[in-house]
Design an enzyme around this catalytic site. Structure first.
Site, PDB file in Angstrom:
ATOM      1  N   CYS B  95       0.900  -1.134   0.000  1.00 55.09           N
ATOM      2  CA  CYS B  95       0.000   0.000   0.000  1.00 55.09           C
ATOM      3  C   CYS B  95       0.949   1.196   0.000  1.00 55.09           C
ATOM      4  O   CYS B  95       1.977   1.179   0.667  1.00 55.09           O
ATOM      5  CB  CYS B  95      -0.837  -0.009   1.261  1.00 55.09           C
ATOM      6  SG  CYS B  95      -2.023   1.321   1.289  1.00 55.09           S
ATOM      7  N   HIS B 400       3.559   7.656   8.164  1.00 56.15           N
ATOM      8  CA  HIS B 400       2.928   7.412   6.854  1.00 56.15           C
ATOM      9  C   HIS B 400       1.626   8.158   6.631  1.00 56.15           C
ATOM     10  O   HIS B 400       1.110   8.189   5.530  1.00 56.15           O
ATOM     11  CB  HIS B 400       2.714   5.925   6.628  1.00 56.15           C
ATOM     12  CG  HIS B 400       1.418   5.374   7.154  1.00 56.15           C
ATOM     13  ND1 HIS B 400       1.011   5.514   8.459  1.00 56.15           N
ATOM     14  CD2 HIS B 400       0.423   4.676   6.534  1.00 56.15           C
ATOM     15  CE1 HIS B 400      -0.159   4.913   8.620  1.00 56.15           C
ATOM     16  NE2 HIS B 400      -0.536   4.406   7.481  1.00 56.15           N
TER      17      HIS B 400
END
Lengths: 139, 477
Positions: B95, B400
């Site tokens: 991802c 992130h």
């Protein structure tokens, strides 16, 4: 009568709290709970049936593998599970027949994309009042 | 759990019980006071019990409760004595996020925003189980899995520059598709070029503030410029790879004599047959994700050209960088004074390599690796740059994203009776979405404020702020 299952809150995921009088009912209710997270189970009819056989190391592992198998019917084969009939269940193996309906976008509304059935905080236990399981789904 | 304050941004989870190393959490005192921090801190401690872990079990400021490993977790293991854990990567293998800049300005785009968001929504497959317009043959799928972004380049979906500006050039060469199950292969055939659902999105934004003009200049970012950000991963194929290997490792764990505090931490020695098989299968999913994001960027380019009736040269949609934030990689790091081969797990964490690192593409090598940090759809996103401090402290890693604050149900409750899309439209942000519950679950207040998260990594020095982006329109699954 006690509810067959509840859908519980978890920050990034969805949890299932499932009950049953015996192991067979527990695994059958877990299947219904899974369908209910994916779509509205009342909108799914039994159109075809499939034989399933799943193995595990112990009850929690068997539960995770069972729900993995059912989830794959949806994510891999576009089949929604209307109900399951458990033919045989022991700690290492479950044999069942699933009644399924192929997904049709005009009939079924999909609520959640489930990435996976996790081992996170997995719990399957038997008590004086019956069987209980807790399973976390990654969505 | 006891926490020892090192300084304003560093908090140690002392080594106790079966932990091989301490934990190190990057956060502020206020963040750690939040009620939802107990479980992820326990997970930081759990990860520290795994064999071969080096230095510390790390957690970034966007840390939250994951399964097994916390989300926002970084853990590095000695290549020869350590383990690899699919749970330390996550279900959505690779991802990640990519950011592209354009020659367009806010002034040029604003009048066409409605048309733009609608055309993007019509042309980019979104939502649960979305199908792509590409149905791959078995042969093509094998090529995608082996080649990643290079497959996209060969098929006209990418430029050479796109490939260079992708982490690892958009391809992990160790990928071996023979290790994937039939189920994983089946799921991969129909989802290439799809965004998916949940927190995945495509966002058109504008550079709102530049903090570091010289680095921003090298990245090709300036205030007022229109950008495109994409967040998605390897779709069902990646979930299946993770699940298959969790099941396989779970069957073998008892023979290894590793006593796990949580089954979801199941792992295998890195150099064992299963450990290697996982890494080579994971590489396939990583390559699939890069090809996926590249195809989506290609679609976005086509839409922009149509909506603004301009050619590729005038649009100038240039990929700044593509980062993965769910991955395990073999890297060399300095540990206790010597260079060692390690397996770094980043689960909800981004690589943030320092200036001069050979793995940073030439364009940016002098300034450091671009790091893309998406926020929620109502506030902001950030571009950061990697630092030498990250190399010293976090195996070249940083945060992130924003991290969830509310569960999906709680978010739905909080949004009851409100029209989230209208609230966003009032702020000048247009949203199009597929799933009934998606918008409520993904509303801005369901997330922590990304600016606070970024302030921690900037303050701690494990990456530095370069620019802030403001959203203009978003499409979601």
């Amino acid at each position: 009568m006690r509810k067959p299952y509840e859908i519980i809150d978890h920050t990034a995921d969805i949890g299932l709290h499932v009950y049953g009088a015996d192991a067979a009912e527990l695994f059958s209710n877990a299947a219904s709970a899974l369908t209910d997270v994916i779509t509205d189970h009342r909108g799914v009819v039994a159109a075809e049936s499939l034989n399933l056989s799943v193995t595990g190391l112990d009850w929690p592992d068997l539960m995770v593998n069972w729900l993995r198998e059912l989830l794959y019917l949806w994510s891999g084969k576009d089949l929604l599970v209307a109900s399951v009939e458990i033919e045989q269940v022991s700690e290492q193996k479950i044999v069942a027949v699933a009644s399924v309906e192929p997904f049709r976008s005009e009939r079924h509304r999909i609520h959640n994309e489930i990435k996976a059935v996790t081992y996170h905080q997995i719990d399957v236990s038997e008590s004086l009042t019956g069987w209980e399981a807790k399973i976390i789904l990654d969505v | 759990m006891e926490l020892r304050k090192i300084d304003r941004y560093h908090w140690e989870v002392p080594k106790t019980g079966r932990m091989h190393v301490p934990g190190m959490v990057y956060a502020t005192a206020a963040m750690l006071k939040e009620s939802d921090q107990k479980e992820p801190l326990q997970q930081v401690a759990n990860v520290a019990t795994l064999p071969g872990i080096l230095k510390a079990s790390l957690a970034m400021p966007d840390m939250h409760w994951g399964y097994g490993f916390p989300i926002g977790g970084v853990a590095a293991f000695d290549w020869h004595t350590g383990v690899v854990s699919p749970g330390g990567v996550g279900y959505d293998i690779n991802c990640g996020v990519r950011l592209a800049s354009t020659h367009l300005t806010e002034k040029e785009v604003r009048p066409h925003l409605e048309n733009l968001v609608n055309t993007l929504f019509q042309n980019i497959p979104t939502g649960v189980g979305a199908r792509g317009p590409l149905k791959l043959s078995n042969q093509e799928e094998l090529q995608v899995l082996r080649e990643g972004s290079r497959w996209a380049l060969r098929h006209g979906y990418a430029s050479d520059e796109d490939v260079q500006h992708t982490e690892d050039g958009g391809c992990l060469p160790e990928a071996d598709p023979q290790l994937l199950s039939d189920r994983a292969m089946e799921r991969g055939k129909k989802q290439l070029g799809t965004l998916g659902s949940g927190n995945h999105f495509l966002e058109v934004g504008v550079v709102d503030t530049v903090f570091d003009p010289s680095v921003a200049g090298v990245f090709g970012l300036s205030e007022g410029q229109i950008t495109v950000m994409l967040h998605c991963g390897s779709r069902g194929l990646g979930y299946q790879v993770c699940d298959d290997f969790l099941a396989r490792m779970n069957k073998q764990i008892h023979q290894l004599g590793i006593d796990l505090p949580d089954r979801q931490l199941v792992c295998a020695p890195i150099e064992s047959e299963t450990g290697q098989a996982y890494l080579h299968a994971m590489a396939c999913a990583a390559n699939y994700a890069w090809a996926n994001r590249q195809v989506l960027l290609h679609r976005a380019r086509e839409v922009f050209q149509r909506v603004f009736d301009i050619g590729p040269r005038d649009l100038g949609m240039r990929l700044i960088y593509d980062v993965c934030h769910n991955i395990a990689k073999k890297e060399d790091h300095l540990v206790e004074g010597r260079q060692r081969a390690v397996c770094v797990h980043r689960k909800g964490a981004t690589r943030a390599f320092a200036p001069g690192h050979p793995a940073v593409c030439e364009t940016y090598r002098l300034v450091g690796q671009p790091v893309i940090i998406p926020g929620d759809m109502g506030r902001a996103s950030y571009v950061l740059v990697g630092t030498a401090k990250a190399m010293e402290e976090t195996f070249g890693s940083t945060c992130h994203g924003a991290g969830r604050r509310l569960s999906r149900k709680a978010a739905k409750r909080a949004s009851k009776g409100r029209a989230i899309h209208r609230e966003l439209a009032d702020k000048g942000i247009l949203v199009r979405w597929t799933g009934r519950g998606t918008l409520a679950e993904e509303m801005p207040e369901a997330y922590k404020d990304v600016s606070e998260v970024v302030d921690v990594v900037h303050g701690a020095g494990i990456s530095r702020k370069v620019a802030r982006l403001r959203p203009m329109c978003v499409i979601k699954g």
